[in-house]
Scaffold this motif. Sequence first.
Motif, PDB file in Angstrom:
ATOM      1  N   LEU A 120     -18.362   9.291  39.338  1.00 58.80           N
ATOM      2  CA  LEU A 120     -19.615   9.195  39.471  1.00 58.80           C
ATOM      3  C   LEU A 120     -20.258   9.782  38.225  1.00 58.80           C
ATOM      4  CD1 LEU A 120     -22.116   8.693  41.323  1.00 58.80           C
ATOM      5  CD2 LEU A 120     -21.772  11.094  42.329  1.00 58.80           C
ATOM      6  N   THR A 121     -19.883  10.805  37.410  1.00 60.28           N
ATOM      7  CA  THR A 121     -20.480  11.512  36.203  1.00 60.28           C
ATOM      8  C   THR A 121     -20.525  10.392  35.275  1.00 60.28           C
ATOM      9  OG1 THR A 121     -19.948  13.528  37.003  1.00 60.28           O
ATOM     10  CG2 THR A 121     -20.268  13.075  34.729  1.00 60.28           C
ATOM     11  N   ASP A 160     -27.454  14.801  40.997  1.00 59.03           N
ATOM     12  CA  ASP A 160     -27.490  16.044  41.800  1.00 59.03           C
ATOM     13  C   ASP A 160     -28.694  15.831  43.028  1.00 59.03           C
ATOM     14  OD1 ASP A 160     -25.676  17.128  40.158  1.00 59.03           O
ATOM     15  OD2 ASP A 160     -27.068  18.582  39.135  1.00 59.03           O
ATOM     16  N   VAL A 199     -18.524  10.626  48.014  1.00 59.56           N
ATOM     17  CA  VAL A 199     -18.883  10.146  46.704  1.00 59.56           C
ATOM     18  C   VAL A 199     -19.446   8.747  46.744  1.00 59.56           C
ATOM     19  CG1 VAL A 199     -18.195   9.923  44.028  1.00 59.56           C
ATOM     20  CG2 VAL A 199     -17.799  11.865  45.373  1.00 59.56           C
ATOM     21  N   ARG A 200     -18.544   8.026  47.122  1.00 65.33           N
ATOM     22  CA  ARG A 200     -18.809   6.561  47.361  1.00 65.33           C
ATOM     23  C   ARG A 200     -20.115   6.470  47.938  1.00 65.33           C
ATOM     24  NH1 ARG A 200     -15.753   1.522  48.631  1.00 65.33           N
ATOM     25  NH2 ARG A 200     -13.909   2.911  48.598  1.00 65.33           N
ATOM     26  N   THR A 260     -15.228   6.863  43.581  1.00 72.27           N
ATOM     27  CA  THR A 260     -14.774   7.690  44.822  1.00 72.27           C
ATOM     28  C   THR A 260     -14.684   9.130  44.409  1.00 72.27           C
ATOM     29  OG1 THR A 260     -12.443   7.087  44.402  1.00 72.27           O
ATOM     30  CG2 THR A 260     -13.661   5.982  46.007  1.00 72.27           C
ATOM     31  N   THR A 261     -14.858   9.559  42.988  1.00 74.09           N
ATOM     32  CA  THR A 261     -14.571  10.931  42.763  1.00 74.09           C
ATOM     33  C   THR A 261     -15.625  11.419  41.921  1.00 74.09           C
ATOM     34  OG1 THR A 261     -13.481  10.438  40.648  1.00 74.09           O
ATOM     35  CG2 THR A 261     -11.893  10.349  42.594  1.00 74.09           C
ATOM     36  N   ASN A 262     -15.712  12.576  41.861  1.00 74.39           N
ATOM     37  CA  ASN A 262     -16.956  13.293  41.229  1.00 74.39           C
ATOM     38  C   ASN A 262     -17.027  12.794  39.780  1.00 74.39           C
ATOM     39  OD1 ASN A 262     -18.811  14.393  43.012  1.00 74.39           O
ATOM     40  ND2 ASN A 262     -17.147  16.134  43.269  1.00 74.39           N
ATOM     41  N   VAL A 273     -22.754   7.966  47.797  1.00 73.98           N
ATOM     42  CA  VAL A 273     -23.787   8.659  46.692  1.00 73.98           C
ATOM     43  C   VAL A 273     -23.961   7.757  45.754  1.00 73.98           C
ATOM     44  CG1 VAL A 273     -24.448  10.489  45.157  1.00 73.98           C
ATOM     45  CG2 VAL A 273     -23.358  11.047  47.276  1.00 73.98           C
ATOM     46  N   HIS A 274     -22.708   7.057  45.423  1.00 68.14           N
ATOM     47  CA  HIS A 274     -22.732   5.986  44.419  1.00 68.14           C
ATOM     48  C   HIS A 274     -23.365   4.888  44.530  1.00 68.14           C
ATOM     49  CE1 HIS A 274     -20.839   2.591  42.685  1.00 68.14           C
ATOM     50  NE2 HIS A 274     -21.393   2.937  41.633  1.00 68.14           N
ATOM     51  N   ARG A 276     -27.046  13.716  45.734  1.00 68.19           N
ATOM     52  CA  ARG A 276     -25.964  14.689  46.221  1.00 68.19           C
ATOM     53  C   ARG A 276     -26.533  15.649  47.306  1.00 68.19           C
ATOM     54  NH1 ARG A 276     -23.307  15.360  41.034  1.00 68.19           N
ATOM     55  NH2 ARG A 276     -21.268  14.349  41.165  1.00 68.19           N
TER      56      ARG A 276
END
Length: 504
Positions: free
Chosen positions: A335-336, A350, A361-362, A330-332, A364-365, A353
């Motif tokens: 995700l990184t 990127d 973020v969820r 849930t956080t950048n 995107v993941h 995104r």
Amino acid sequence: MDVFTTKAGQVRGRRSDRDPGIVTVRGLPYAAPPFGAHRFREPRPAEPWDGVRECTAFGPVAPQSAELPGAPAWSPGDEDILTLNIWAPADGPGGLPVLVWIHGGAYIFGSSSQPDFDGTALAARGLVVVTLNYRLGFEGFGHVPADGEGPACPDNRGLLDQIAALEWVRDNIAAFGGAPERITVAGQSSGATSAACLMAADRARGLFHRAVLHSAVNACAPADQAARTTAEVAAEAGVPATRAGLLAASPQALVAASDRVVERYRQDPGSGRRHHDPALYGPVADGTFLAADPLEAAAAGAGAEVELLVCHTTEEYWLLDAVGSSAEITTNRQLTAFAEDFGLPPQLVDGYRDRLPDAPVRDVHLALYGDLLFAEYSSRLAETHARAGGRTFLSRFDRRRGGQGQRVRAWHCADIPFAFGNLHEESVHFLTGGEPGPADHELSHRMADAWAAFAAHGDPGWDALSGSGEATAVRVWRTAGEESRRTDTFRDLWGAAGLPLLPP
């Protein structure tokens, strides 16, 4: 009377409750029970019987901890698990195409008796439909070290079970109106990857001529990884990681130990890839039965003689999130870390995104991971098979339902009730968003017709991929009224990154 003669003896089925023109035969053994002195061994032929065997109920499921809606649970002590089920036109002309279904379930759960796999609607289209159980979890895919004593315990026992079932179909399906030279193998998720492995395996050559892969999953373990998994599970079960030690642990104990290992990975964000989706078991690239991952094998031309139909959904991984099987990203920063665990370059993340600028973020993941595991892998299988000379068809399932707050996505597994024609089953309503409407039934008819046409003639109703593997001919499955919506795919981002899937 619906009595059929197989090489092991006579069996009696019954008429389908949904269609009296279809006869069903359930719980028919294709191999002997794989326990006792024969545990961890290759499947053996079923013992013949005298008289008429009643085959009106599904057989026991393989050892597992899952309990699925509408399907029986595993009971410790159930041993006659290598059975199959048949749906066939009661008065068919003979020589009908045959579709053999391999269920999914991450190689650890599932069964042929799930209501969404009822073959009545497809059999009514002129197919003979076969569904089968096979060994799962450690029983089917765990590595058992050699100790120089006794018969070998091969890897990939679940795949060997599937081959035994296909050999049974070859030798017996004519009695049910099927043609042994017209076999299509189909599967979803781990069942799809199983079928892809069979395309690559010399031992399965000639047993089928077409394949349908829905959401093939990117997971094939090297031998050293399988050995490490055995060590972890054996330690959790409190036995030595040896042949004798593993044989001393009951199937129930190994299921429970496997579940504890999985939970440990889930609770440890620093445990790498398995924290995100801790699938312990799967096909093992052992260098003998399976020389390489199916994608690598397809690039070398393995299985090019098999006509192939591939489908994936456009929002695969949202289902895993909905049922609590996905790590919380849930956080950048998370995700990184996820991208680093899988060796994914920053420009790929990127790109996702940028394409999803307003998404949390969820999401995107989930989009990125679903493509990594399922959509990109399935698409590459199709394109690679086409480039190797195989006749190949590609499709995407993009049917969605509901408004804000009650949305049902085009997620993993949602396409299968449509293709089987089983939208009426209450157990699938979570996948499909409740009672189907007329547009849903129309979509289901189109998908089931495509499966039947492909199994019968090798043509599902749209153009095959070109010999260069270019995905210019892709069928997108949607209900009426959804046709104008854009399908968000990220294939160009993966192409620009030039990535192998799940790099070492």
